[in-house]
Design an enzyme around this catalytic site. Structure first.
Site, short mmCIF file in Angstrom:
data_model
loop_
_atom_site.label_atom_id
_atom_site.label_comp_id
_atom_site.label_asym_id
_atom_site.label_seq_id
_atom_site.Cartn_x
_atom_site.Cartn_y
_atom_site.Cartn_z
N GLU A 319 0.81 -1.22 0.00
CA GLU A 319 0.00 0.00 0.00
C GLU A 319 0.85 1.27 0.00
OE1 GLU A 319 -3.17 0.63 -0.28
OE2 GLU A 319 -3.85 -1.46 -0.39
N SER A 320 1.89 1.31 0.82
CA SER A 320 2.60 2.60 1.00
C SER A 320 4.12 2.49 0.96
CB SER A 320 2.21 3.21 2.34
OG SER A 320 2.69 2.40 3.42
#
Length: 465
Positions: A319-320
């Site tokens: 995700e990040s």
């Protein structure tokens, strides 16, 4: 008395392992050598992924700050993309095990910088050479230095099991009056280099390019004594997979001409400063056991979920990439990239706070777990549904679940449900009366789940719980 007994056992082991100068025992697993599993390129492409055996080392494959890295890894990733399939990796140090997996059909390639030999050709075919390498003796400068062949008399040399170094050392003893004691062990090449430095063993043998990488940042290593001259190194494939072999050879030829191989080789073998930093960092699977600076809060959050923390870390990386300030084009923020409405719904007051944003995502995952728990009671299967729902929304996954039941498949198996999720780009399926959420690019969510589980498998193998 105890010391004498220990010495007797050690000498006995050397007598057993030190006199066998063949690569593999043909009689062991005889059927797989004579009749390897028939599995060629068309079946691999149909299956959707290719499996490769790699070694966990600073030049082959390792984890650094959550990312998968390594010379063989980047080559294999490029090959898989070229073939239109996904890449699944099997981490092994034992070369004999790798050949068994290959011929049993549990692996498709051995990508371990293998020197090509007539003995090894009995068990596999080799691709076009990726390069050339010689072999050197690794020893301490502060120890008893070996400078010629005769000085190896009665010395114990530790090598990885199944490595070609054994036959090279045995060849040196032919028609000579001295004897080398060869101890085959299950440790990998860099593990044995570390043991030399730690004075646990005195000598090992490795490829010169790998030795050079280590010698640039370990001053006590001496690698001047060559065991063998340069010879081709290549990847191994099953002898009954000619289409795969041809495809790999074509790919190698093109990558050589483009300069891609040379660039990648320089990155991992010639840039010693970066190699040292990556190998000795606390955030490397080679030098430490940390994935990110947020490991502690990820571990704490994973306990609330009942997940392996490395699985949650895989999701966070996807995700990040462990950047709490990451913001997507759609406005999702934080370690788990939540939209503002989701942040508010799950009690996140400060989205810039790593722990708050992480726990917001964890609470959302707990909600999704509750949504699927009764329908998918098996936890390993349910995790796939949760991950897909996190990516595309549980409404779309529920539609695919309903379609799976309608067409007589098992809705408790992700393999069946993911098939229908991918079909949600087809009007015949997304316009079905039982479908409530309409059109979706379901293949993206299916790939998303695969990406996370593939990364998790690497974390699980290379990072301690």
């Amino acid at each position: 008395m105890r010391r004498i007994l220990t010495s007797f056992i050690f000498i006995s082991l050397l007598l057993v392992f030190g006199v066998q100068c063949t690569f593999l025992e043909k009689e062991k697993n005889k059927s797989i050598w004579d009749n390897p599993v028939a599995l060629d390129l068309d079946e691999i492409v149909k299956r959707g992924y290719i499996r490769a055996v790699v070694d966990n080392s600073s030049t082959s494959y390792y984890i650094y700050r959550g990312r998968r890295m390594g010379y063989e890894f980047e080559l294999l990733r490029n090959l898989a993309s070229n073939l239109g399939v996904r890449l699944h990796l099997i981490v092994k140090s034992n070369i004999e095990d790798a050949f068994v997996l290959l011929n049993k059909g549990k692996a498709d390639i051995i990508a371990m910088n293998l020197e090509v030999s007539d003995e090894r050709k009995k068990y596999a075919n080799f691709t076009e050479a990726l390069g050339e390498v010689s072999t050197v003796l690794v020893q301490r400068k502060s120890g008893q230095m070996i400078r010629n062949i005769e000085e190896l008399d009665d010395k114990v040399i530790h090598i990885p099991q199944g490595a070609i170094y054994k036959s090279q050392l045995c060849d040196m003893q032919v028609d000579s009056t001295f004897s080398i004691s060869i101890m085959e062990v299950r440790e990998g090449r860099e593990q044995l280099i570390s043991q030399v430095l730690e004075r646990k063993i005195d000598y090992t043998v490795v490829d010169k390019d790998l030795a050079l990488v280590n010698a640039t940042y370990y001053r006590d290593l001496d690698i001047a004594f060559e065991i063998s001259e340069k010879s081709p190194v290549a990847w191994a494939v099953r002898p009954n997979a000619p289409e795969l072999e041809t495809a790999i050879n074509s790919w190698i030829s093109k990558r050589k001409k483009s300069g891609y191989l040379a660039t990648l080789y320089s990155k991992y073998y010639l840039n010693s400063k970066n190699s040292y930093f990556r190998s000795n960092s606390a955030f490397s699977s080679l030098g430490g056991n940390m994935i990110s600076e947020y490991d502690d809060i990820i571990k704490s959050a994973a306990e609330h979920l009942g997940w392996d923390w490395r699985l949650l870390a895989s999701l966070v990386y996807k995700e990040s990439a462990f950047n709490p300030a990451a913001t997507s084009y759609a406005g999702a923020t934080g370690l788990l990239q939540l939209m503002p409405v989701t942040l508010e719904r799950f009690g996140v007051e400060d989205p810039n706070d790593p722990y708050q944003s992480l726990m917001g995502g964890v609470n959302f995952l707990k909600y999704l777990d509750k949504f699927w728990r009764e329908r998918i009671p098996e936890s390993n299967e349910r995790i796939k549904f949760i991950l897909a729902s996190y990516n595309i929304g549980h409404g779309h996954v529920e539609d695919a679940w309903k379609l799976t039941m309608k067409y007589g498949k098992n809705p408790q198996y992700w393999e069946h449900v993911s098939h229908f999720l991918k079909l949600k780009t087809d009007p015949e399926y997304y316009r079905d009366p039982i479908v409530r959420s309409g059109y979706a690019k379901g293949h993206i969510a299916v790939n998303y789940v695969d990406d996370i589980l593939i990364l998790y498998n690497s974390y699980r193998v290379l990072v301690e719980p």
